[in-house]
Write a protein that holds these residues in place. Structure first.
Motif, PDB file in Angstrom:
ATOM      1  N   TYR A  62      -1.167  17.257  83.827  1.00  0.00           N
ATOM      2  CA  TYR A  62      -1.109  16.019  84.472  1.00  0.00           C
ATOM      3  C   TYR A  62      -0.846  14.729  83.295  1.00  0.00           C
ATOM      4  CZ  TYR A  62      -1.257  16.932  89.543  1.00  0.00           C
ATOM      5  OH  TYR A  62      -0.801  17.120  90.655  1.00  0.00           O
ATOM      6  N   CYS A  63      -1.727  14.779  82.401  1.00  0.00           N
ATOM      7  CA  CYS A  63      -1.585  13.793  81.552  1.00  0.00           C
ATOM      8  C   CYS A  63      -0.198  13.914  80.923  1.00  0.00           C
ATOM      9  CB  CYS A  63      -2.494  13.860  80.374  1.00  0.00           C
ATOM     10  SG  CYS A  63      -2.406  12.538  79.088  1.00  0.00           S
ATOM     11  N   GLY A  64       0.376  14.968  80.601  1.00  0.00           N
ATOM     12  CA  GLY A  64       1.594  15.186  79.820  1.00  0.00           C
ATOM     13  C   GLY A  64       2.796  14.730  80.759  1.00  0.00           C
ATOM     14  N   VAL A  65       2.669  14.881  82.192  1.00  0.00           N
ATOM     15  CA  VAL A  65       3.560  14.614  83.277  1.00  0.00           C
ATOM     16  C   VAL A  65       3.558  13.310  83.116  1.00  0.00           C
ATOM     17  CG1 VAL A  65       3.934  14.787  85.774  1.00  0.00           C
ATOM     18  CG2 VAL A  65       3.791  16.975  84.525  1.00  0.00           C
ATOM     19  N   TYR A  66       2.396  12.623  83.289  1.00  0.00           N
ATOM     20  CA  TYR A  66       2.307  11.157  83.279  1.00  0.00           C
ATOM     21  C   TYR A  66       3.014  10.290  82.109  1.00  0.00           C
ATOM     22  CZ  TYR A  66      -1.320  11.632  86.931  1.00  0.00           C
ATOM     23  OH  TYR A  66      -2.112  12.141  87.952  1.00  0.00           O
ATOM     24  N   VAL A  67       2.631  10.880  81.135  1.00  0.00           N
ATOM     25  CA  VAL A  67       3.306  10.264  79.748  1.00  0.00           C
ATOM     26  C   VAL A  67       4.828  10.236  79.734  1.00  0.00           C
ATOM     27  CG1 VAL A  67       3.704  10.883  77.347  1.00  0.00           C
ATOM     28  CG2 VAL A  67       1.388  10.666  78.090  1.00  0.00           C
ATOM     29  N   THR A  68       5.551  11.499  80.124  1.00  0.00           N
ATOM     30  CA  THR A  68       6.881  11.471  80.396  1.00  0.00           C
ATOM     31  C   THR A  68       7.443  10.520  81.676  1.00  0.00           C
ATOM     32  OG1 THR A  68       6.608  13.901  79.949  1.00  0.00           O
ATOM     33  CG2 THR A  68       8.590  13.231  80.751  1.00  0.00           C
ATOM     34  N   ALA A  69       6.682  10.648  82.596  1.00  0.00           N
ATOM     35  CA  ALA A  69       7.261   9.648  83.950  1.00  0.00           C
ATOM     36  C   ALA A  69       7.012   8.182  83.443  1.00  0.00           C
ATOM     37  CB  ALA A  69       6.534  10.085  85.158  1.00  0.00           C
ATOM     38  N   GLU A  70       6.132   7.791  83.037  1.00  0.00           N
ATOM     39  CA  GLU A  70       5.945   6.436  82.176  1.00  0.00           C
ATOM     40  C   GLU A  70       6.723   6.123  81.407  1.00  0.00           C
ATOM     41  OE1 GLU A  70       1.818   6.470  81.180  1.00  0.00           O
ATOM     42  OE2 GLU A  70       1.082   6.923  83.254  1.00  0.00           O
ATOM     43  N   SER A  71       7.077   6.885  80.583  1.00  0.00           N
ATOM     44  CA  SER A  71       8.277   6.580  79.561  1.00  0.00           C
ATOM     45  C   SER A  71       9.645   6.471  80.131  1.00  0.00           C
ATOM     46  CB  SER A  71       8.257   7.572  78.389  1.00  0.00           C
ATOM     47  OG  SER A  71       8.716   8.949  78.938  1.00  0.00           O
ATOM     48  N   TRP A  72       9.864   7.473  81.168  1.00  0.00           N
ATOM     49  CA  TRP A  72      11.127   7.290  82.016  1.00  0.00           C
ATOM     50  C   TRP A  72      11.202   5.939  82.690  1.00  0.00           C
ATOM     51  CZ3 TRP A  72      11.042  13.003  83.725  1.00  0.00           C
ATOM     52  CH2 TRP A  72      12.399  13.767  83.163  1.00  0.00           C
ATOM     53  N   LEU A  73      10.032   5.504  83.320  1.00  0.00           N
ATOM     54  CA  LEU A  73       9.824   4.305  84.210  1.00  0.00           C
ATOM     55  C   LEU A  73      10.343   3.163  83.388  1.00  0.00           C
ATOM     56  CD1 LEU A  73       9.232   3.136  86.846  1.00  0.00           C
ATOM     57  CD2 LEU A  73       7.001   2.813  86.341  1.00  0.00           C
ATOM     58  N   ASN A  74       9.649   3.190  82.161  1.00  0.00           N
ATOM     59  CA  ASN A  74       9.978   1.835  81.047  1.00  0.00           C
ATOM     60  C   ASN A  74      11.307   1.987  80.702  1.00  0.00           C
ATOM     61  OD1 ASN A  74       9.001  -0.127  79.248  1.00  0.00           O
ATOM     62  ND2 ASN A  74       9.088   1.483  77.424  1.00  0.00           N
ATOM     63  N   ASN A  75      11.862   3.000  80.319  1.00  0.00           N
ATOM     64  CA  ASN A  75      13.459   2.841  80.105  1.00  0.00           C
ATOM     65  C   ASN A  75      14.198   2.520  81.150  1.00  0.00           C
ATOM     66  OD1 ASN A  75      15.282   4.070  77.726  1.00  0.00           O
ATOM     67  ND2 ASN A  75      16.067   5.098  79.683  1.00  0.00           N
TER      68      ASN A  75
END
Length: 429
Positions: free
Chosen positions: A108-121
């Motif tokens: 879940y942490c890995g998924v959040y890291v990826t999703a949050e970086s996508w959202l920022n981009n």
């Protein structure tokens, strides 16, 4: 906000489904573990493993993304989440659940890291703050709504484990089919724990204590409720009350924090949550008292997380804020790993009331420490403080770094406006 939803609706929808799965599996394990005869201490080890996996992934996931890319990391970790959710009922043993729960936390942490970086981009400089707010609201709403799914009849003993697995699997479709991969990102530079403590003893100690409170809230609430003999519908409402409180108070307290000494607000908010926990510890058999206490504790603990980050930033240069925030999240994670274990011991030693007694000790200790710190150095003036940005304990360093960028932009905009006003006043004179 409409612009944010237009560009990021798929990502936010996917995160909503992911949080439905995460919120449901946490409460479900607490209920099923008690029914399977697991002791409170055994369940505390199971719940603690989630935070250990989460903390480990926050350090390892950026390197994984740099090696194989966002899409592969996202899809691989999502597949593991879905698989582990199905494995829970297949191996109902504390050791198996502890291992599986650690894997879930890591993924879940890995998924959040990826999703949050996508959202920022996907966000522009002008919409980044709104995108982060939408992301936080979606996370909270997902956990709250998940508690209602807990009430679905499950005569086979398997359906409620299948539902979160399906939700997680479906969650990746809108994200992977509509969001482009983002460039690899650099890890934030580190700040040593010694340096972090020297910058803000209150921020350091406060985040450690809050880690225990959050772990009790997110990991052990359903375990307590089952030990206290609450019905399934009551357990659902009790767990949801923590997050409803967080939604209601986050932004009003943030508004206040930009207009007063943040230490006073930290002490006031913590004492309200601590006193609510004291009342519930004395009357753990009164369901209305439990609901009110959960609402106030959630409404205190989640804003305190953002308050302590903002307070620490008051003593930092802009370029050091992200590093300090990453350190604070690490300290909070260490507290969260220890939190369920101590909570399980308190429940076994003192009965269900021990759950709230421990939360009261943690929050009142934070109150006392904040009051003591007021005597050690003066507060910065309100004009010199950093901007408050709402973040929650469920986010990763990526989202917190975005929050710092939003705060920095707000500070720079305020300074530019002040300079422009001073020039106008000078010209008028």
């Amino acid at each position: 906000m409409l612009e944010v939803l237009r560009h990021s609706w798929a990502l936010l929808l996917g995160m909503l489904l992911l949080m439905l799965g995460n919120g449901l599996q946490g409460s479900l394990l607490g209920v099923r573990g008690s029914g399977a005869g697991f002791s409170a201490f055994e369940m505390s080890l199971v719940m603690s493993a989630y935070f250990a996996g989460f903390l480990l992934a926050s350090r390892l996931t950026p390197g994984m993304i740099r090696r194989v890319g966002h899409v592969r990391v996202f899809a691989a970790l999502g597949s593991f989440v879905s698989a582990v959710l199905i494995l829970y009922p297949a191996f109902p043993h504390p050791v198996a659940w502890t291992i599986e729960r650690m894997v879930i936390g890591f993924c879940y942490c890995g998924v959040y890291v990826t999703a949050e970086s996508w959202l920022n981009n996907a966000s522009s400089n002008e919409s980044r703050g709104q995108a982060l707010s939408a992301y936080m609201i979606v996370q909270m709403l997902g956990i709250i709504a998940a508690q209602a799914i807990l009430l679905i009849p499950d005569p086979s003993g398997y359906l409620l484990f299948v539902i979160p697995s399906v939700l997680v699997s479906v969650a990746f479709a809108p994200i992977l089919l509509s969001v482009a991969p983002t460039p690899a990102f650099d890890t934030t530079k580190r700040m040593s724990l010694r340096e972090l403590y020297q910058v803000s003893p209150l921020g350091f100690m406060g985040m450690f204590l809050l880690g225990g409170v959050f772990a009790a809230q997110f990991g052990m609430a359903a375990v307590f409720a089952a030990e206290a003999g609450l019905r399934l519908s009551q357990i659902s409402m009790f767990v949801a009350a923590f997050y409803v409180g967080a939604l209601v108070t986050q932004y009003p307290l943030g508004w206040l924090s930009d207009r007063m000494d943040r230490r006073q607000l930290v002490a006031a908010v913590a004492v309200v949550g601590g006193l609510a926990a004291c009342v519930a510890a004395v009357m753990p058999d009164r369901f209305t008292v439990l609901l009110g206490a959960a609402f106030l504790i959630g409404g205190a603990a989640n804003p305190l997380y953002s308050l302590l980050i903002a307070y620490t930033n008051d003593f930092l240069d802009l370029e050091n804020m992200a590093a300090a925030s990453a350190g604070l999240l690490f300290v909070n994670g260490v507290g969260a790993i220890a939190g369920p274990i101590v909570t399980g011991w308190a429940i076994e030693s003192f009965g269900p009331g021990g759950y709230f007694a421990l939360i009261a000790v943690l929050l009142l200790s934070l109150t006392a420490y904040a009051i003591w710190r007021m005597t050690q150095r003066p507060a910065p003036s309100v004009e010199e403080t950093s901007a408050y940005t709402a973040v929650g304990p469920t986010v990763t360093p990526v989202a917190v770094e975005v929050a710092q960028e939003v705060a920095i932009e707000a500070i720079e905009a305020a300074e530019a406006e002040a300079e422009a006003e001073a020039r106008r006043d000078g010209a008028a004179a």
